[in-house]
Design an enzyme around this catalytic site. Structure first.
Site, PDB file in Angstrom:
ATOM      1  N   HIS A 211       0.843  -1.195   0.000  1.00 52.08           N
ATOM      2  CA  HIS A 211       0.000   0.000   0.000  1.00 52.08           C
ATOM      3  C   HIS A 211       0.874   1.239   0.000  1.00 52.08           C
ATOM      4  O   HIS A 211       2.091   1.162   0.196  1.00 52.08           O
ATOM      5  CB  HIS A 211      -0.988  -0.013   1.170  1.00 52.08           C
ATOM      6  CG  HIS A 211      -0.375   0.055   2.543  1.00 52.08           C
ATOM      7  ND1 HIS A 211       0.431  -0.936   3.047  1.00 52.08           N
ATOM      8  CD2 HIS A 211      -0.470   0.991   3.520  1.00 52.08           C
ATOM      9  CE1 HIS A 211       0.802  -0.616   4.283  1.00 52.08           C
ATOM     10  NE2 HIS A 211       0.274   0.559   4.587  1.00 52.08           N
TER      11      HIS A 211
ATOM     12  N   HIS B 154       1.458   3.778   1.907  1.00 49.26           N
ATOM     13  CA  HIS B 154       1.981   4.495   3.079  1.00 49.26           C
ATOM     14  C   HIS B 154       3.510   4.489   3.041  1.00 49.26           C
ATOM     15  O   HIS B 154       4.134   3.512   2.641  1.00 49.26           O
ATOM     16  CB  HIS B 154       1.481   3.847   4.380  1.00 49.26           C
ATOM     17  CG  HIS B 154       0.092   4.298   4.744  1.00 49.26           C
ATOM     18  ND1 HIS B 154      -0.740   3.584   5.569  1.00 49.26           N
ATOM     19  CD2 HIS B 154      -0.605   5.425   4.388  1.00 49.26           C
ATOM     20  CE1 HIS B 154      -1.898   4.227   5.710  1.00 49.26           C
ATOM     21  NE2 HIS B 154      -1.837   5.338   5.005  1.00 49.26           N
TER      22      HIS B 154
ATOM     23  N   ASP C 190       5.948   4.154   5.120  1.00 47.82           N
ATOM     24  CA  ASP C 190       6.802   3.130   5.750  1.00 47.82           C
ATOM     25  C   ASP C 190       6.846   1.843   4.936  1.00 47.82           C
ATOM     26  O   ASP C 190       7.557   0.899   5.281  1.00 47.82           O
ATOM     27  CB  ASP C 190       6.370   2.863   7.210  1.00 47.82           C
ATOM     28  CG  ASP C 190       4.936   2.403   7.364  1.00 47.82           C
ATOM     29  OD1 ASP C 190       4.075   2.864   6.580  1.00 47.82           O
ATOM     30  OD2 ASP C 190       4.666   1.586   8.265  1.00 47.82           O
ATOM     31  N   HIS C 191       6.109   1.798   3.819  1.00 47.82           N
ATOM     32  CA  HIS C 191       6.128   0.617   2.948  1.00 47.82           C
ATOM     33  C   HIS C 191       6.677   0.915   1.554  1.00 47.82           C
ATOM     34  O   HIS C 191       6.857  -0.005   0.757  1.00 47.82           O
ATOM     35  CB  HIS C 191       4.713   0.031   2.826  1.00 47.82           C
ATOM     36  CG  HIS C 191       4.189  -0.454   4.146  1.00 47.82           C
ATOM     37  ND1 HIS C 191       4.154  -1.778   4.482  1.00 47.82           N
ATOM     38  CD2 HIS C 191       3.748   0.236   5.228  1.00 47.82           C
ATOM     39  CE1 HIS C 191       3.678  -1.894   5.715  1.00 47.82           C
ATOM     40  NE2 HIS C 191       3.434  -0.688   6.197  1.00 47.82           N
TER      41      HIS C 191
ATOM     42  N   HIS D  72      -7.581  -1.241   5.359  1.00 51.99           N
ATOM     43  CA  HIS D  72      -6.640  -0.301   5.969  1.00 51.99           C
ATOM     44  C   HIS D  72      -7.070   1.118   5.592  1.00 51.99           C
ATOM     45  O   HIS D  72      -8.030   1.285   4.846  1.00 51.99           O
ATOM     46  CB  HIS D  72      -5.227  -0.640   5.475  1.00 51.99           C
ATOM     47  CG  HIS D  72      -4.116   0.032   6.227  1.00 51.99           C
ATOM     48  ND1 HIS D  72      -4.062   0.090   7.587  1.00 51.99           N
ATOM     49  CD2 HIS D  72      -2.992   0.670   5.786  1.00 51.99           C
ATOM     50  CE1 HIS D  72      -2.964   0.739   7.957  1.00 51.99           C
ATOM     51  NE2 HIS D  72      -2.303   1.108   6.878  1.00 51.99           N
TER      52      HIS D  72
ATOM     53  N   ASP E 160      -0.571  -3.830   5.690  1.00 54.01           N
ATOM     54  CA  ASP E 160      -1.281  -3.376   6.879  1.00 54.01           C
ATOM     55  C   ASP E 160      -2.767  -3.729   6.729  1.00 54.01           C
ATOM     56  O   ASP E 160      -3.343  -3.606   5.650  1.00 54.01           O
ATOM     57  CB  ASP E 160      -1.103  -1.865   7.054  1.00 54.01           C
ATOM     58  CG  ASP E 160       0.331  -1.517   7.450  1.00 54.01           C
ATOM     59  OD1 ASP E 160       1.144  -2.458   7.574  1.00 54.01           O
ATOM     60  OD2 ASP E 160       0.625  -0.324   7.626  1.00 54.01           O
TER      61      ASP E 160
ATOM     62  N   HIS F 176       5.983  -5.855  11.798  1.00 51.91           N
ATOM     63  CA  HIS F 176       5.397  -4.511  11.777  1.00 51.91           C
ATOM     64  C   HIS F 176       4.948  -4.107  13.179  1.00 51.91           C
ATOM     65  O   HIS F 176       3.791  -3.768  13.426  1.00 51.91           O
ATOM     66  CB  HIS F 176       4.203  -4.508  10.790  1.00 51.91           C
ATOM     67  CG  HIS F 176       3.709  -3.144  10.397  1.00 51.91           C
ATOM     68  ND1 HIS F 176       2.736  -2.480  11.108  1.00 51.91           N
ATOM     69  CD2 HIS F 176       4.027  -2.322   9.372  1.00 51.91           C
ATOM     70  CE1 HIS F 176       2.470  -1.324  10.525  1.00 51.91           C
ATOM     71  NE2 HIS F 176       3.250  -1.200   9.462  1.00 51.91           N
TER      72      HIS F 176
END
Ligand SMILES: [Zn+2]
Ligand SMILES: [Zn+2]
Length: 326
Positions: free
Chosen positions: A69, A71, A73-74, A148, A218, A277
């Site tokens: 996805h 975001h 942090d990914h 999410h 997530d 995570h």
């Protein structure tokens, strides 16, 4: 069927949620085919390329990158990693399976920062990867939608190995001598023996082995993976908090607790579970203990809490082994 040496290898490159900490980077997971060097990267948080170097993985043999996805942090490590692969003279096409925003982001960044990749990107919108998609002769992938704050996906990583097995028992019974005759049959060639034609197809059998793991992005609803998990040998899923912390934080961030994932894994009868995570508040010894205790309470299978650089192998009979560092 006897266990062969065909396996999938997993290397955790980042296991922290949201922000990197001194001991854990943000999300990244390498999955390698043990038969050759082919590997798939799932998520590329910032600085994933440093982790890749430390884990001694080559960007040349990277087959595909899946982004769960959009975001940061990914995915914030993605463009830097693509640029480095270019500097390392990669020419082979690279498949990227990701939300379509990621394609736009790569294109705009390339344009604004004078980035010209010397290899083609084969971009696949993740919403179009919900059917099984073949990446190499042995590796395939399939995306599954999750729940999410932004569209998020899990990926089935499937390895398929076929092997031609010679019916040695029948050959011994007929008195066919080992050596060239056996070799010819194994290679699909008919042979002459005692004035008879022995057909290769009568003495060989194709055996297939399958390894299936699911890597989640997530997600606050593990049950969405119910159907996908039917024949899965390993589930890797986020467990950002314990249930007590999730109750305090509230449902806004749309993450899973250890309890939620453990209950799902138990209901599905999954034999292997790896959690990752973790919120920075769960990364010290006590925090990890709290997560582990919660999992143990609700799940009776084999489970691990991942740390950066942890390595695991999964074989075709579904045996998950943690590879101890030398
Ligand atoms: Zn995240
Ligand atoms: Zn997220």
């Amino acid at each position: 069927m006897k266990n062969s040496n065909n396996m999938l290898h997993f290397t955790f490159l980042g296991t922290s949620s949201g922000v990197p900490t001194l001991t854990r980077n943000v999300s990244g997971l390498a999955i390698r085919n043990s038969k050759n060097k082919d590997w798939i990267l799932v998520d590329a948080g910032e600085a994933t390329q440093h982790r890749i170097q430390q884990a001694k993985l080559s960007l040349q043999s990277l087959v595909a990158i899946c982004i769960s996805h959009a975001h940061g942090d990914h995915c914030y490590g993605l463009v830097g990693l693509l640029a480095s692969a270019g500097m390392n003279a990669r020419t082979a096409p690279l498949t990227i399976i990701a939300p379509k925003e990621i394609q736009q982001w790569i294109e705009v960044t390339a344009q604004l920062t004078d980035l010209h990749l010397p290899y083609p990107l084969n971009f696949i919108d993740v919403t179009e990867a919900t059917q099984i998609l073949s990446l190499t002769d042995e590796l395939s992938i399939q995306a599954h939608p999750l729940s999410h704050r932004v569209p998020s996906f899990a990926f089935s990583i499937i390895a398929h190995y076929t092997q031609k097995k010679l019916d040695t028992q029948a050959l011994v019974q007929l008195g066919v001598p080992k050596g060239k005759a056996w070799g010819d049959l194994q290679h699909g060639q008919d042979i002459q023996f005692n004035q008879q034609t022995l057909k290769a197809t009568d003495f060989t059998q194709i055996q297939t082995q399958r390894i299936h793991a699911i890597v989640g992005g997530d997600n606050d609803r593990p049950e969405l993976l119910e159907k996908a998990c039917q024949d899965v040998q390993l589930l890797i899923h986020e467990s950002t908090y314990t249930q007590a912390v999730l109750d305090k934080v509230g449902s806004g961030p749309m993450h899973s607790s250890a309890k939620r994932v453990a209950e799902f894994a138990q209901q599905q009868g999954l034999s292997n579970l790896i959690l990752t995570h973790f919120s920075p508040r769960h990364q010290d010894y006590a925090g990890q203990q709290a997560i582990a205790e919660e999992v143990r309470k609700f799940y009776q299978g084999n489970f691990y809490l991942a740390h950066d650089f942890d390595q695991f192998s999964l074989d075709d009979i579904g045996q998950l082994t943690k590879i101890e560092k030398s």
